[in-house]
Design a protein around this motif. Sequence first.
Motif, mmCIF file in Angstrom:
data_model
loop_
_atom_site.group_PDB
_atom_site.id
_atom_site.type_symbol
_atom_site.label_atom_id
_atom_site.label_comp_id
_atom_site.label_asym_id
_atom_site.label_seq_id
_atom_site.Cartn_x
_atom_site.Cartn_y
_atom_site.Cartn_z
ATOM 1 N N ILE A 88 4.875 2.580 1.890
ATOM 2 C CA ILE A 88 5.582 3.264 0.819
ATOM 3 C C ILE A 88 5.897 4.647 1.044
ATOM 4 C CG2 ILE A 88 5.381 4.070 -1.596
ATOM 5 C CD1 ILE A 88 3.467 1.399 -1.947
ATOM 6 N N LYS A 127 8.681 4.964 3.238
ATOM 7 C CA LYS A 127 10.272 4.408 2.655
ATOM 8 C C LYS A 127 10.781 5.687 2.115
ATOM 9 C CE LYS A 127 11.404 1.735 -1.063
ATOM 10 N NZ LYS A 127 10.799 1.026 -2.294
ATOM 11 N N ASP A 130 5.951 3.204 -7.105
ATOM 12 C CA ASP A 130 5.853 2.188 -5.930
ATOM 13 C C ASP A 130 4.512 1.569 -5.772
ATOM 14 O OD1 ASP A 130 8.555 2.097 -5.987
ATOM 15 O OD2 ASP A 130 8.552 2.191 -3.651
ATOM 16 N N GLU A 145 3.369 -0.403 -8.652
ATOM 17 C CA GLU A 145 3.986 -1.758 -8.603
ATOM 18 C C GLU A 145 2.929 -2.719 -7.834
ATOM 19 O OE1 GLU A 145 8.402 -3.378 -7.926
ATOM 20 O OE2 GLU A 145 8.103 -1.666 -9.175
ATOM 21 N N GLU A 146 2.704 -2.034 -6.691
ATOM 22 C CA GLU A 146 1.921 -2.942 -5.673
ATOM 23 C C GLU A 146 0.436 -3.120 -6.063
ATOM 24 O OE1 GLU A 146 3.247 -3.470 -2.343
ATOM 25 O OE2 GLU A 146 1.302 -4.803 -2.239
#
Lengths: 237, 155
Positions: B14, B17, B31, B34-35
């Motif tokens: 992440i 990214k 993120d 969300e993971e």
Amino acid sequence: MVSFVIDGKNVQAEGGAMLLNVARQNGIVIPTLCAHDTVARSGACRLCVVEVTKGKRTRIVTSCLYPVDEGIVVSTKTERVMNVRSLVMQLLMARCPESQLLKDMAKEMGIEPQPSFRVETDKGKCILCRLCVKTCEDVVGVSAIGLSRRGKDKIVGPPFMEDSVTCVGCGACAYVCPTDHIVMESTDGRRKIWGRAFRMKACDTCGRYFAPVDQLKWISKKTGTPLSELSVCLSCK
Amino acid sequence: MKKAQTMDKKVKDIIKKYYGDKTAMIAILQDVQEEFRYLPKETLSFISKKMDVPLTRIYEIATFYNAFSLKPRGKHTIEVCLGTACHVQGASRLIDRLERDLSISSGDTTKDKMFTLEEVRCLGCCSLAPVIRISGNVHPYLTQDELPKILRNYK
């Protein structure tokens, strides 16, 4: 250089200097809580309000963040200023009823607590001025504490309100705290702050405990001074 | 041990990214959330170390925004609208029923990690009041008797 008027007195100062500093240099008393020489001003406590007339417009400003300008007229003790200041003081007192410093300041200024303000019971003496946080970040350089959560739940402390791994136990936060919210307890060879205990280093010469071991390690790491040179206290050096 | 490694790996990806950009901290935390459906403490320390940002700063961000949770959350989030229209149509009864049926209080997660119950303000569909949203699906015109059947569909 710019020239302007404070409380009827003609004053000259460097352009861009902050009003609070200039006023203090000229012997004018403006109460503050969050202004400390070691960190930048933030205007957090709002006690330093003054009235500034610039051109046709008169308004209340925080003097610690107001750069002086040619021809402004500053009044630090008008009724309007006192009204604002006493409201700020009353709000602070409602937030931190235990703070002796606030009580003393209010008494000096002749301000009574506002009875219609609901008094907080769980906020301690913290006025959220961020002075400790900025000191920890800018002066000490470890960023061990911060303000977390938001609005009425905002509190100061280390992450997760647990022992901070980055804290070196220097006690700078407790030192700058204007209201003594941050408690540091020192007993023989131990110092307790933010719920974590630190082992103190005894001076090689006089045997007095003078600084936490972690802090000396941090200073050594940051400045490149060998740890052995830091094992003597300041008065024995 | 293995679990911790995969966790670090995911977080590392992440961060990569966003090219390790410190200003993208909120996006990175989103993120991560969300993971894992929440922000595990270890990941925050990991991000702090990897990106050279003080843990205090990350903790400040994570506690400031409502979107972030530091407590583990259920697979499905039940958002009960308590906006004016829903409130008038009896949304508080829906909350009461859900709290009773799931035996949790608002803001908590069930033991089996299936549901997290949340009160929200307006969901923006007042004409459907009272409304709840489960994992993004809007359930309109609810009465509390319909709730058990709806929840069964998510299990």
